[in-house]
Design a protein around this motif. Structure first.
Motif, PDB file in Angstrom:
ATOM      1  N   SER A   1       0.838  -1.209   0.000  1.00  0.00           N
ATOM      2  CA  SER A   1       0.000   0.000   0.000  1.00  0.00           C
ATOM      3  C   SER A   1       0.867   1.250   0.000  1.00  0.00           C
ATOM      4  O   SER A   1       0.521   2.262  -0.616  1.00  0.00           O
ATOM      5  CB  SER A   1      -0.935   0.002   1.210  1.00  0.00           C
TER       6      SER A   1
ATOM      7  N   ASP B   1      -5.224  -1.787  -5.364  1.00  0.00           N
ATOM      8  CA  ASP B   1      -4.676  -2.266  -4.102  1.00  0.00           C
ATOM      9  C   ASP B   1      -5.690  -3.176  -3.410  1.00  0.00           C
ATOM     10  O   ASP B   1      -6.647  -2.711  -2.805  1.00  0.00           O
ATOM     11  CB  ASP B   1      -4.310  -1.071  -3.205  1.00  0.00           C
ATOM     12  N   GLU B   2      -5.463  -4.453  -3.525  1.00  0.00           N
ATOM     13  CA  GLU B   2      -6.312  -5.470  -2.902  1.00  0.00           C
ATOM     14  C   GLU B   2      -7.793  -5.235  -3.199  1.00  0.00           C
ATOM     15  O   GLU B   2      -8.637  -5.278  -2.313  1.00  0.00           O
ATOM     16  CB  GLU B   2      -6.074  -5.519  -1.393  1.00  0.00           C
TER      17      GLU B   2
ATOM     18  N   GLN C   1      -7.159   0.366  -1.188  1.00  0.00           N
ATOM     19  CA  GLN C   1      -7.434  -0.838  -0.399  1.00  0.00           C
ATOM     20  C   GLN C   1      -8.601  -0.568   0.553  1.00  0.00           C
ATOM     21  O   GLN C   1      -9.476  -1.404   0.720  1.00  0.00           O
ATOM     22  CB  GLN C   1      -6.189  -1.248   0.399  1.00  0.00           C
TER      23      GLN C   1
END
Ligand SMILES: Nc1ncnc2c1ncn2[C@@H]1O[C@H](COP(=O)(O)OP(=O)(O)O)[C@@H](O)[C@H]1O
Ligand SMILES: [Mg+2]
Lengths: 430, 249
Positions: free
Chosen positions: B41, B170-171, B85
């Motif tokens: 991140s 991000d994820e 995220q």
């Protein structure tokens, strides 16, 4: 008797010379009681707890001459509702009803909307029954002062009726020279009545507008009272709202305070019978050296009454905000639910907020909560918007508006939300 | 498209990225996998320009320009996008207004004409169908009260309407059930194009079933410690990151 300050004394002196339009023995008596109460107290000073953060010594720079209507008013300057929004319209200039600018229109059975001065001739009994009935003036010198000068204002009495269109009230303060006026307004709703009042306060020059409101909502009625305080940069706006809410009834108040060098909106609501509910919401936005005070007191007097209160503000420049919110739950008032929240964004280093939420609970079985936060815009939120391409200044404005818009959405009927949101947006742009 | 060279970055006093290098060509999709706390991140924030992430050494060149000196909104205008995220809640701002402000900001930056409300609605609706996002969701405040899946779908919607040339995800697959994962996976796949590159940060191979990567990297302790093709992801899922603990140390 203590000696009065020069400004307090000048109000008393002025009363001796005043020529009131509305006359009746009971009304003279009411004014006299207001005067007596004011004379014994004088204007509040910061040594009084409720006035700790708001100093009325700014009034010393004003003359206390009563206001007179002399200037022409361009009706276009008063307009603030969408053009296609029909309303029962009343305009007051320096506290006096202005016939030509007003248009009350047709009213359904059970609804009276008129000026207090007119009501003194056409509906004197009704007025005598309702005026001066709410609350004591002890510890309320500003309301006492208003009472001493009762002469005009609006009167709305609604019984067993629903008003489809809102009542629009515009209070215009026209200075020329510094002036003072004390409008007294009365709202009575009973037997499942429904109505909405949209009120706008504007002015130019320096003046004191000292409003008194008596509101009584009873018998399953619902009153929505939305106010926009947009006074001139030198104007001072004080208002005291005294509301009684009866069985299964609701009083909604929303105040957008954004004008004046000093404003104070003080609202007292007494929930007097089971099922009484009140929503008090407000937004305050200040800049330069504006001083904006919102003071509220909710009395839960009997079992099973509820209240919900949210005030949010954004303060820029050297402006100062005051929030004093008290919820008092009387002994035996079980089943009370009172929720209060105050949140302020400080947009500059020199702006300030004094926030004092307060709970006084004398009953056992209650659900009450209060919270107060003060802070700056969240970096995370700002970054999120900027990462989507939104320039920093726009992103900041969006966040502030969003923060404030939540209260508008919570406190104002959907049809009227844009009126207030647009005012906030315009303020942000300047 | 994007060239990261020997990137060092710290948050506060802690160095998180410790010499990271990565090269992504136009149209390529690279996946980054790695244990929690590896700095994934952090890399996404450094690339999008978040305050508080201080680059102490190295460089990032995007389309031949120095990315690191640009403000976040300039990066967005230049075509960089980050799907967060943890998408951020913006109370009081409707998703629709937010999207419109964002899209018009980048269009303005790119010298394109801004949408009016009607055109914008049409434009957005072209994208919402595939992501199973209805108008009701667009009326709600940005991410406020959204479920995990709704938040991630909203991120992909933002990516779709902002039309980036380089997107970091991000994820975006974390916390999604099978159906939501399929919607997100298909949504992202639909956005693949020869002139759009992506950096997909994920823990799981399953997203990569939809978005088949050109390369897979392992990020551990602030550095890329391994690189391979899509089979590396399958291997990682099986064996975890234990093998890299030493490499990173
Ligand atoms: N704001 C911060 N302040 C201090 N340390 C941070 C901050 N953000 C992340 N870190 C630390 O940086 C390291 C990498 O975090 P992060 O980039 O979020 O990892 P990943 O996304 O790979 O799980 C972690 O050890 C984390 O605790
Ligand atoms: Mg992470």
């Amino acid at each position: 008797m203590s000696t009065l300050s020069p400004i307090s004394q000048s109000f008393v002196d002025q009363h001796g010379d005043a020529e009131f339009a509305a006359r009746a023995p009971w009304l003279d008596q009411l004014r006299q009681s207001g005067l007596a109460s004011f004379s014994s107290q004088g204007l509040p000073t910061p040594s009084v707890e409720e006035w700790k953060y708001t100093n009325l010594n700014v009034l010393e720079k004003l003359s206390v001459e009563p206001s007179s209507i002399d200037q022409e008013i361009d009706p276009a300057e008063l307009a603030w509702l969408p053009e296609d929004m029909a309303a029962h319209k009343l305009v007051f200039v320096n506290g006096r009803f202005h016939q030509e600018l007003s248009e009350i229109g047709d009213l359904p059975d059970g609804v009276r909307i008129l000026s207090l001065a007119e009501a003194m001739t056409s509906d004197a009994d009704l007025l005598a029954r309702h005026l001066g009935q709410i609350g004591t003036m002890e510890d309320a010198p500003v309301l006492a002062l208003n009472t001493a000068f009762i002469d005009d204002g609006y009167v709305v009495v609604i019984e067993k009726a629903e008003l489809d269109n809102p009542i629009e009230v515009v209070f215009v303060s026209q200075a020329g020279d510094a002036t003072t006026h004390h409008p007294r307004n009365l709202i009575v709703a009973k037997d499942n009545a429904r109505m909405t009042i949209l009120e706008r306060h504007i002015g130019d020059g320096s003046y004191l507008a000292n409003h008194g409101f008596e509101v009584s909502v009873d018998g399953g009625s619902h009153v929505k009272h939305y106010r926009l305080l947009e006074d001139s940069a030198a104007g001072i706006n004080l208002s005291t709202v005294k509301t009684r809410v009866g069985k299964d009834s609701t009083y909604d108040s929303f105040v957008l305070s954004m004008g004046g060098q000093l404003s104070r909106s003080e609202i007292h609501v007494a929930c007097e019978a089971g099922g009484a509910h009140t929503n008090l919401n407000g937004v305050y936005i200040g800049r330069d050296s504006q001083h904006i005070d919102n003071t509220t007191l909710i009395d839960h007097l009997v079992p099973n009454t509820t209240s919900k209160e949210t005030y949010k503000g954004a303060l820029d420049g050297k402006s100062r905000g005051v929030f004093q919110g008290a919820i008092v739950v009387a002994e035996g008032a079980d089943g009370t639910d009172g929720q209060m929240s105050n949140k302020t964004l400080l947009l500059s280093d020199e702006s300030e907020i004094d926030s004092k939420p307060q709970l006084e609970i004398y009953a056992d079985d209650v659900k009450c909560a209060h919270g107060s936060t003060t802070g700056e815009l969240e970096e995370t939120s700002l970054f999120y918007l900027r990462s989507r391409g939104i320039p920093e200044a726009t992103a900041r404005a969006m966040l502030v508006e969003g923060f404030l818009a939540e209260v508008v959405e919570e406190g104002v009927d959907e049809v009227y939300q844009d009126i207030f949101k647009a005012k906030i947006s315009t303020w942000m742009e300047n | 498209m994007l060239e990261i060279k020997n990137l060092h970055a710290k948050v506060g006093d802690t160095e998180i990225l410790k010499g990271l290098s990565l090269n992504i060509e136009a149209g390529q999709v690279h996946a980054i996998m790695g244990p929690n706390g590896a700095g994934k991140s952090t890399l996404s924030y450094v690339l999008s320009g978040r305050d508080g992430y201080e680059v102490t050494a190295g460089s990032v060149t995007y389309k031949g320009k120095d990315l690191l000196t640009m403000e976040p909104e300039v990066r967005a205008g230049e075509g960089v996008f980050l799907a967060f995220q943890y998408p951020v809640e913006i109370p009081g701002v409707s998703t629709m207004n937010f999207l419109k402000a964002a899209v018009n900001s980048v269009r303005k930056y790119r010298g394109e004409s801004e949408f009016d409300a009607m055109d914008f609605l049409k434009f957005v609706r072209e994208q919402t169908k595939i992501l199973n996002i209805n108008d009701e969701m667009l009326k709600r405040a940005v991410n406020v009260g959204f479920s995990g899946g709704e938040k991630k779908r909203a991120e992909v919607l933002q990516m779709a309407v902002l039309n980036p040339s380089f997107a970091v995800l991000d994820e975006t697959d974390s916390g999604l059930d099978v159906d939501a994962l399929r919607i997100v996976g298909e949504g992202v796949t639909a956005l693949r194009s020869p002139d759009r590159s992506m950096l997909v940060i994920t823990h799981y191979q399953r997203l990569l079933d939809y978005i088949v990567p050109d390369m897979v990297h392992v990020l551990a302790d602030g550095k890329i410690v391994d690189t391979g093709d899509k089979n590396l992801a399958i291997e990682l899922e099986k064996n975890g990151y234990a093998n890299y603990a030493e490499a990173a140390a």
